[in-house]
Design a protein around this motif. Structure first.
Motif, PDB file in Angstrom:
ATOM      1  N   VAL A   1       0.831  -1.206   0.000  1.00 28.41           N
ATOM      2  CA  VAL A   1       0.000   0.000   0.000  1.00 28.41           C
ATOM      3  C   VAL A   1       0.865   1.256   0.000  1.00 28.41           C
ATOM      4  O   VAL A   1       0.602   2.223  -0.732  1.00 28.41           O
ATOM      5  CB  VAL A   1      -0.958  -0.005   1.203  1.00 28.41           C
ATOM      6  CG1 VAL A   1      -1.664   1.339   1.342  1.00 28.41           C
ATOM      7  CG2 VAL A   1      -1.976  -1.133   1.067  1.00 28.41           C
ATOM      8  N   LYS A   2       1.917   1.225   0.802  1.00 28.66           N
ATOM      9  CA  LYS A   2       2.830   2.373   0.859  1.00 28.66           C
ATOM     10  C   LYS A   2       3.466   2.631  -0.493  1.00 28.66           C
ATOM     11  O   LYS A   2       3.536   3.773  -0.965  1.00 28.66           O
ATOM     12  CB  LYS A   2       3.916   2.119   1.901  1.00 28.66           C
ATOM     13  CG  LYS A   2       4.971   3.221   1.980  1.00 28.66           C
ATOM     14  CD  LYS A   2       6.062   2.853   2.988  1.00 28.66           C
ATOM     15  CE  LYS A   2       7.175   3.895   3.002  1.00 28.66           C
ATOM     16  NZ  LYS A   2       8.272   3.507   3.944  1.00 28.66           N
ATOM     17  N   ALA A   3       3.925   1.568  -1.163  1.00 31.96           N
ATOM     18  CA  ALA A   3       4.600   1.732  -2.448  1.00 31.96           C
ATOM     19  C   ALA A   3       3.630   2.110  -3.561  1.00 31.96           C
ATOM     20  O   ALA A   3       3.975   2.879  -4.460  1.00 31.96           O
ATOM     21  CB  ALA A   3       5.338   0.449  -2.814  1.00 31.96           C
ATOM     22  N   ALA A   4       2.411   1.566  -3.515  1.00 35.01           N
ATOM     23  CA  ALA A   4       1.419   1.908  -4.546  1.00 35.01           C
ATOM     24  C   ALA A   4       1.014   3.363  -4.445  1.00 35.01           C
ATOM     25  O   ALA A   4       0.751   4.022  -5.472  1.00 35.01           O
ATOM     26  CB  ALA A   4       0.197   1.010  -4.414  1.00 35.01           C
ATOM     27  N   ALA A   5       0.968   3.882  -3.237  1.00 34.17           N
ATOM     28  CA  ALA A   5       0.732   5.313  -2.992  1.00 34.17           C
ATOM     29  C   ALA A   5      -0.474   5.866  -3.745  1.00 34.17           C
ATOM     30  O   ALA A   5      -0.449   6.994  -4.241  1.00 34.17           O
ATOM     31  CB  ALA A   5       1.992   6.120  -3.351  1.00 34.17           C
ATOM     32  N   GLY A   6      -1.518   5.049  -3.843  1.00 34.78           N
ATOM     33  CA  GLY A   6      -2.736   5.508  -4.494  1.00 34.78           C
ATOM     34  C   GLY A   6      -2.709   5.491  -6.007  1.00 34.78           C
ATOM     35  O   GLY A   6      -3.682   5.878  -6.655  1.00 34.78           O
ATOM     36  N   ARG A   7      -1.593   5.040  -6.594  1.00 36.33           N
ATOM     37  CA  ARG A   7      -1.501   5.028  -8.058  1.00 36.33           C
ATOM     38  C   ARG A   7      -2.285   3.881  -8.679  1.00 36.33           C
ATOM     39  O   ARG A   7      -2.553   3.906  -9.884  1.00 36.33           O
ATOM     40  CB  ARG A   7      -0.032   4.928  -8.495  1.00 36.33           C
ATOM     41  CG  ARG A   7       0.817   6.133  -8.163  1.00 36.33           C
ATOM     42  CD  ARG A   7       2.174   6.043  -8.868  1.00 36.33           C
ATOM     43  NE  ARG A   7       2.881   4.840  -8.480  1.00 36.33           N
ATOM     44  CZ  ARG A   7       3.698   4.756  -7.447  1.00 36.33           C
ATOM     45  NH1 ARG A   7       3.893   5.822  -6.672  1.00 36.33           N
ATOM     46  NH2 ARG A   7       4.340   3.630  -7.153  1.00 36.33           N
ATOM     47  N   SER A   8      -2.610   2.873  -7.892  1.00 36.13           N
ATOM     48  CA  SER A   8      -3.370   1.742  -8.414  1.00 36.13           C
ATOM     49  C   SER A   8      -4.167   1.102  -7.295  1.00 36.13           C
ATOM     50  O   SER A   8      -3.909   1.341  -6.106  1.00 36.13           O
ATOM     51  CB  SER A   8      -2.437   0.702  -9.045  1.00 36.13           C
ATOM     52  OG  SER A   8      -1.794  -0.063  -8.040  1.00 36.13           O
ATOM     53  N   ILE A   9      -5.105   0.280  -7.692  1.00 34.32           N
ATOM     54  CA  ILE A   9      -5.848  -0.529  -6.736  1.00 34.32           C
ATOM     55  C   ILE A   9      -4.913  -1.589  -6.165  1.00 34.32           C
ATOM     56  O   ILE A   9      -4.072  -2.134  -6.876  1.00 34.32           O
ATOM     57  CB  ILE A   9      -7.049  -1.200  -7.446  1.00 34.32           C
ATOM     58  CG1 ILE A   9      -8.080  -0.143  -7.842  1.00 34.32           C
ATOM     59  CG2 ILE A   9      -7.679  -2.275  -6.569  1.00 34.32           C
ATOM     60  CD1 ILE A   9      -9.184  -0.673  -8.733  1.00 34.32           C
ATOM     61  N   VAL A  10      -5.050  -1.880  -4.887  1.00 29.35           N
ATOM     62  CA  VAL A  10      -4.296  -2.961  -4.255  1.00 29.35           C
ATOM     63  C   VAL A  10      -5.250  -4.105  -3.943  1.00 29.35           C
ATOM     64  O   VAL A  10      -6.198  -3.953  -3.157  1.00 29.35           O
ATOM     65  CB  VAL A  10      -3.594  -2.484  -2.971  1.00 29.35           C
ATOM     66  CG1 VAL A  10      -2.966  -3.675  -2.237  1.00 29.35           C
ATOM     67  CG2 VAL A  10      -2.523  -1.447  -3.292  1.00 29.35           C
ATOM     68  N   TYR A  11      -5.023  -5.238  -4.593  1.00 32.67           N
ATOM     69  CA  TYR A  11      -5.801  -6.456  -4.378  1.00 32.67           C
ATOM     70  C   TYR A  11      -5.069  -7.304  -3.342  1.00 32.67           C
ATOM     71  O   TYR A  11      -3.873  -7.558  -3.481  1.00 32.67           O
ATOM     72  CB  TYR A  11      -5.919  -7.263  -5.674  1.00 32.67           C
ATOM     73  CG  TYR A  11      -6.632  -6.574  -6.812  1.00 32.67           C
ATOM     74  CD1 TYR A  11      -7.900  -6.998  -7.215  1.00 32.67           C
ATOM     75  CD2 TYR A  11      -6.033  -5.534  -7.522  1.00 32.67           C
ATOM     76  CE1 TYR A  11      -8.556  -6.399  -8.290  1.00 32.67           C
ATOM     77  CE2 TYR A  11      -6.682  -4.925  -8.587  1.00 32.67           C
ATOM     78  CZ  TYR A  11      -7.941  -5.354  -8.961  1.00 32.67           C
ATOM     79  OH  TYR A  11      -8.581  -4.749 -10.027  1.00 32.67           O
ATOM     80  N   ALA A  12      -5.791  -7.769  -2.322  1.00 22.46           N
ATOM     81  CA  ALA A  12      -5.155  -8.562  -1.269  1.00 22.46           C
ATOM     82  C   ALA A  12      -5.892  -9.876  -1.066  1.00 22.46           C
ATOM     83  O   ALA A  12      -7.115  -9.895  -0.883  1.00 22.46           O
ATOM     84  CB  ALA A  12      -5.121  -7.783   0.046  1.00 22.46           C
ATOM     85  N   GLY A  13      -5.159 -10.981  -1.095  1.00 19.69           N
ATOM     86  CA  GLY A  13      -5.747 -12.287  -0.883  1.00 19.69           C
ATOM     87  C   GLY A  13      -6.039 -12.549   0.582  1.00 19.69           C
ATOM     88  O   GLY A  13      -5.241 -12.192   1.453  1.00 19.69           O
TER      89      GLY A  13
END
Length: 307
Positions: A66-78
């Protein structure tokens, strides 16, 4: 129709150290690599060795992603597991950490019929605090979720999509026909070799493990289909298949994933360390795979480019 859960979603490998802990800097680097090349990360899936990761380490991975994505994409979590209470608890923790949507398979210990599958996913969807995507992968769960069950679940207000990794052309075609015109429900194929076919039929997205190495290649494939450039899309699929063959051909899943990490380590994307019961390849085999990959595809820019 552009749906929220669509496009290229990469089932991200889980970078780990030799001591079996999450390699946080590598995870952040990989997320940046994916998101800057048109892909969204799906963590804690099959390719991510989720069944072998302790719950504390899983939280570290979610937080780093989440920190690295920084809102640039959706984060899908299993959130797959055999104890539904753990899956629900994990979902609440992951939402607090910033995950956007959850992905869950059927449990994988006891056999289950269609009614039990329907009740299981309904219970899960009722209890998790963010949207849920159903994930079918008979290769690991030894269960196939009937499409009629998925169709019933698709009306649940908290179930937003279906990821199918079952290898059946007839099933793929029926899935697309069922949901391509639904604005509230997405179909994503996990059968990477059929990415082009699925998108041309009208699938909403693709979830290719080879996207860990070449996310831009799949982004090109996806965009080319949308733009009607069939030749470019076909060339992208052919190259992706060549890359996939290096780690998948004549290997079971428990040996193809170590080979994938070996290829990625050649590019400095992660270490080649694995989580038991999978183990790093023997040194000679790992070196051979690295050298062959680099000789065939060049650097990261080249592996992502159609030539």
């Amino acid at each position: 129709m552009k749906k929220k859960f669509s496009g290229v979603v990469v089932p991200m490998i889980t970078p780990v150290h030799a001591d079996l802990t999450i390699d946080v800097p590598a995870a952040e680097k990989l997320v940046h690599y994916l998101t800057s090349n048109g892909a969204a990360p799906f963590i804690l899936g099959t390719t991510g060795e989720s069944a072998s990761i302790g719950r504390a380490e899983k939280k570290k991975l979610v937080e780093a992603t989440v920190k690295a994505a920084a809102g640039r994409s959706i984060v899908y979590a299993g959130i797959s597991g055999n104890a539904v209470t753990d899956s629900i608890e994990d979902a609440h923790h992951y939402q607090d950490l910033g995950a956007d949507v959850f992905v869950a398979t059927m449990t994988s210990y006891y056999p289950a019929d269609a009614d039990q599958m329907l009740r299981y996913f309904t219970l899960l969807a009722d209890k998790v605090p963010a949207p849920l995507i159903i994930y079918n992968i008979p290769a690991t769960t030894h269960l196939s979720i009937p499409l009629d069950v998925v169709e019933q679940l698709s009306t649940h207000p908290n179930i937003v999509g279906f990821k199918d990794s079952e290898r059946s052309v007839e099933r793929l075609e029926r899935s697309v026909s069922l949901w391509k015109d639904r604005s509230d429900f997405a179909f994503l194929t996990g059968w990477a070799a059929q990415s082009l076919r699925a998108l041309q039929l009208g699938a909403d997205g693709i979830i290719p493990s080879t996207g860990n190495l070449a996310p831009k290649l799949y982004d090109t494939l996806s965009r080319s289909v949308a733009e009607g450039n069939g030749q470019v899309a076909e060339n992208a699929q052919l190259k992706a298949d060549r890359i996939s063959e290096i780690y998948q051909k004549d290997r079971t899943l428990s040996y193809s994933l170590p080979a994938l990490k070996a290829m990625m380590s050649a590019y400095g994307l992660c270490q080649a360390c694995m989580l038991p019961p999978m183990f790093q390849l023997a040194a000679d085999e790992e070196k051979s795979i690295k050298n062959f990959t680099l000789s065939q595809f060049g650097d990261l820019e080249a592996i992502n480019t159609i030539k």
